[in-house]
Scaffold this motif. Structure first.
Motif, short mmCIF file in Angstrom:
data_model
loop_
_atom_site.label_atom_id
_atom_site.label_comp_id
_atom_site.label_asym_id
_atom_site.label_seq_id
_atom_site.Cartn_x
_atom_site.Cartn_y
_atom_site.Cartn_z
N HIS A 177 0.83 -1.21 0.00
CA HIS A 177 0.00 0.00 0.00
C HIS A 177 0.86 1.26 0.00
O HIS A 177 0.55 2.24 -0.69
CB HIS A 177 -0.94 -0.01 1.21
CG HIS A 177 -1.93 1.11 1.19
ND1 HIS A 177 -1.87 2.19 2.05
CD2 HIS A 177 -3.00 1.34 0.38
CE1 HIS A 177 -2.86 3.01 1.78
NE2 HIS A 177 -3.57 2.53 0.78
N ASP A 178 1.94 1.24 0.77
CA ASP A 178 2.86 2.40 0.80
C ASP A 178 3.45 2.68 -0.58
O ASP A 178 3.60 3.84 -0.98
CB ASP A 178 4.00 2.15 1.80
CG ASP A 178 3.54 2.26 3.25
OD1 ASP A 178 2.41 2.74 3.48
OD2 ASP A 178 4.31 1.86 4.14
N VAL A 179 3.78 1.62 -1.31
CA VAL A 179 4.31 1.77 -2.67
C VAL A 179 3.30 2.47 -3.56
O VAL A 179 3.61 3.43 -4.28
CB VAL A 179 4.70 0.41 -3.27
CG1 VAL A 179 4.96 0.53 -4.77
CG2 VAL A 179 5.94 -0.15 -2.59
N LEU A 180 2.07 1.99 -3.53
CA LEU A 180 1.03 2.56 -4.38
C LEU A 180 0.71 4.00 -3.99
O LEU A 180 0.44 4.84 -4.85
CB LEU A 180 -0.24 1.70 -4.32
CG LEU A 180 -0.08 0.29 -4.90
CD1 LEU A 180 -1.35 -0.53 -4.69
CD2 LEU A 180 0.28 0.33 -6.38
N GLN A 181 0.76 4.30 -2.71
CA GLN A 181 0.56 5.68 -2.25
C GLN A 181 1.68 6.58 -2.78
O GLN A 181 1.43 7.70 -3.22
CB GLN A 181 0.54 5.73 -0.72
CG GLN A 181 -0.72 5.12 -0.11
CD GLN A 181 -1.95 5.97 -0.32
OE1 GLN A 181 -2.08 7.06 0.24
NE2 GLN A 181 -2.87 5.50 -1.15
N TYR A 233 -2.71 -12.55 0.94
CA TYR A 233 -2.40 -11.13 1.17
C TYR A 233 -3.49 -10.24 0.57
O TYR A 233 -3.87 -9.23 1.15
CB TYR A 233 -1.04 -10.77 0.57
CG TYR A 233 0.09 -11.66 1.03
CD1 TYR A 233 0.13 -12.18 2.32
CD2 TYR A 233 1.14 -12.00 0.17
CE1 TYR A 233 1.17 -13.01 2.74
CE2 TYR A 233 2.19 -12.82 0.58
CZ TYR A 233 2.19 -13.33 1.86
OH TYR A 233 3.22 -14.13 2.27
N GLY A 234 -3.98 -10.63 -0.61
CA GLY A 234 -5.01 -9.85 -1.28
C GLY A 234 -6.31 -9.81 -0.51
O GLY A 234 -7.00 -8.78 -0.48
N LEU A 235 -6.66 -10.92 0.13
CA LEU A 235 -7.88 -10.98 0.93
C LEU A 235 -7.81 -9.99 2.09
O LEU A 235 -8.79 -9.28 2.38
CB LEU A 235 -8.07 -12.41 1.45
CG LEU A 235 -9.36 -12.74 2.20
CD1 LEU A 235 -10.59 -12.40 1.38
CD2 LEU A 235 -9.37 -14.21 2.59
N ASP A 236 -6.66 -9.91 2.72
CA ASP A 236 -6.47 -8.93 3.79
C ASP A 236 -6.48 -7.51 3.23
O ASP A 236 -7.08 -6.60 3.82
CB ASP A 236 -5.13 -9.21 4.50
CG ASP A 236 -4.89 -8.31 5.68
OD1 ASP A 236 -5.39 -8.60 6.78
OD2 ASP A 236 -4.20 -7.27 5.51
N LYS A 257 -8.83 -4.07 4.09
CA LYS A 257 -8.22 -2.90 4.72
C LYS A 257 -8.39 -1.64 3.87
O LYS A 257 -8.49 -0.53 4.39
CB LYS A 257 -6.73 -3.15 4.96
CG LYS A 257 -6.46 -4.03 6.16
CD LYS A 257 -4.97 -4.21 6.42
CE LYS A 257 -4.75 -5.01 7.69
NZ LYS A 257 -3.32 -5.38 7.88
N TYR A 258 -8.40 -1.82 2.55
CA TYR A 258 -8.48 -0.65 1.65
C TYR A 258 -9.60 -0.84 0.63
O TYR A 258 -9.37 -0.84 -0.58
CB TYR A 258 -7.13 -0.45 0.94
CG TYR A 258 -5.95 -0.45 1.89
CD1 TYR A 258 -5.71 0.65 2.72
CD2 TYR A 258 -5.08 -1.53 1.96
CE1 TYR A 258 -4.64 0.65 3.61
CE2 TYR A 258 -3.99 -1.53 2.84
CZ TYR A 258 -3.79 -0.44 3.65
OH TYR A 258 -2.73 -0.43 4.53
#
Length: 338
Positions: A145-149, A167-170, A174-175
């Motif tokens: 997420h930090d990368v995409l931000q 990981y995608g399910l989590d 979350k987002y």
């Protein structure tokens, strides 16, 4: 006067000496043989170690950079971007994929005429740095997420292979406002747990890495890309990065955390309104629950679909055209239904 003859009797000790002498000789030969074996083993280990050392240095010089580096927690994570479509697809790799941006090449080539494709290479993968942080789902998802931000990407289809299903399910929970759809490429299911990997196994793999025997293991194994439609340069770069990243600290740590990561995802479900599409191998080699467990994941989805392929786990390498055709049709239907 009686004279007696005295006969000197000599004891024959030859029968006692021969066995003792033969035993000593046998022991000497045995010790010499053992010494030769030990020396041969030490020399073999040294040869394997130095061949790996020199080969790694030589390969490092041949490594061709690609993508861009994004800073996360003071480390560099490599990201490769392709295409200029209005919609963005974020691609996440399966466990142990040495160079995701290169491995996904057949799929990227089919996606990029229609989408902007962003391939993230997590820490320990591809050209990304290693990190000291635990490879828990929480940390991995936060880093992605930090990368995409950092890249100012705030709306996208999340597409993940294998373990990235966990990981995608989590991530989508979350987002939820950022992810427009989730696409699983033979993605993992929390209810089908991986077995715990003990510290002794991880320690052995680490030793194989440090001594150079991991390279030997790869040498005597089959080349996974030999019969696949990758050009020669890509195959060479993939081989270099396999040697570079196999059994590195982050991938071993991720393997050690895998069971806990599956358990942490057991209670999670995909948001009902989120479009979810699975591309799944029709005949799983280990479990007959592969298809039913994926069906459970999308049974409550407003837009849920599963496509089966006669393929192995890396189905995107051989069925990229069909994946993109089905995905575009699915997303078009989703838009029409809104």
């Amino acid at each position: 006067m009686e004279i007696r003859e005295v006969h000197k009797v000599e004891l024959d000790t030859t029968t006692d000496k021969k066995p003792a002498s033969s035993m000593k000789k046998w022991l000497r030969n045995l010790l010499k043989g053992l010494a030769i074996v030990v020396i041969a083993i030490v020399v073999f280990i040294a040869v394997v170690f130095f061949v790996d050392l020199f080969s790694s240095k030589s390969e490092q010089a041949k490594l061709l950079p690609y993508g861009q580096s994004v800073t996360v927690d003071g480390k560099y994570m490599n990201v490769s971007t392709h295409g200029e479509g209005e919609e963005t697809i974020v691609l996440l790799p399966g466990y142990g994929t040495a160079a995701p941006a290169l491995d996904f090449k057949p799929l990227i080539e089919q996606l990029s005429p229609f989408y902007k494709v962003v391939v993230i290479e997590p820490f320990g993968y591809g050209l990304s740095d290693l990190t000291d942080k635990e490879r828990s789902t929480e940390n991995i998802v936060s880093e992605i997420h930090d990368v995409l931000q950092s890249l100012q990407i705030d709306r996208y289809i999340l597409m993940g292979h294998s373990i990235s299903g966990i990981y995608g399910l989590d991530y989508v929970n979350k987002y939820p406002s950022e992810v427009s759809a989730f696409v699983g490429l033979d993605s993992s299911v929390p209810t089908l747990k991986e077995q715990k990997i003990g510290s002794s196994i991880l320690g052995t793999l680490n030793l194989l890495k440090k001594t150079g025997f991991a390279r030997l293991q790869l040498k005597i194994g089959d080349d996974p890309y030999a019969e696949l439609p990758y050009d020669d340069q890509t195959k060479e770069q993939l081989k270099i990065l396999i040697h570079k990243n196999i059994y590195n600290a982050n991938q071993l740590n991720e393997a050690g955390n895998m069971y806990a990561n599956f358990e942490a995802a057991e209670h999670l479900t995909f948001p009902k309104a989120l479009p979810v599409m699975f591309f799944i191998q029709a005949n799983h080699p280990v479990t007959d629950r592969w298809i039913p467990e994926h069906e459970k994941q999308i049974k409550d989805s407003v837009h849920g679909k599963m496509v089966l392929f006669e393929a192995d786990h890396y189905l995107y390498r051989t069925h990229s055209t069909e994946i993109v055709e089905n995905l575009r049709t699915f997303m078009e239907q989703v838009k029409q239904d809104k």
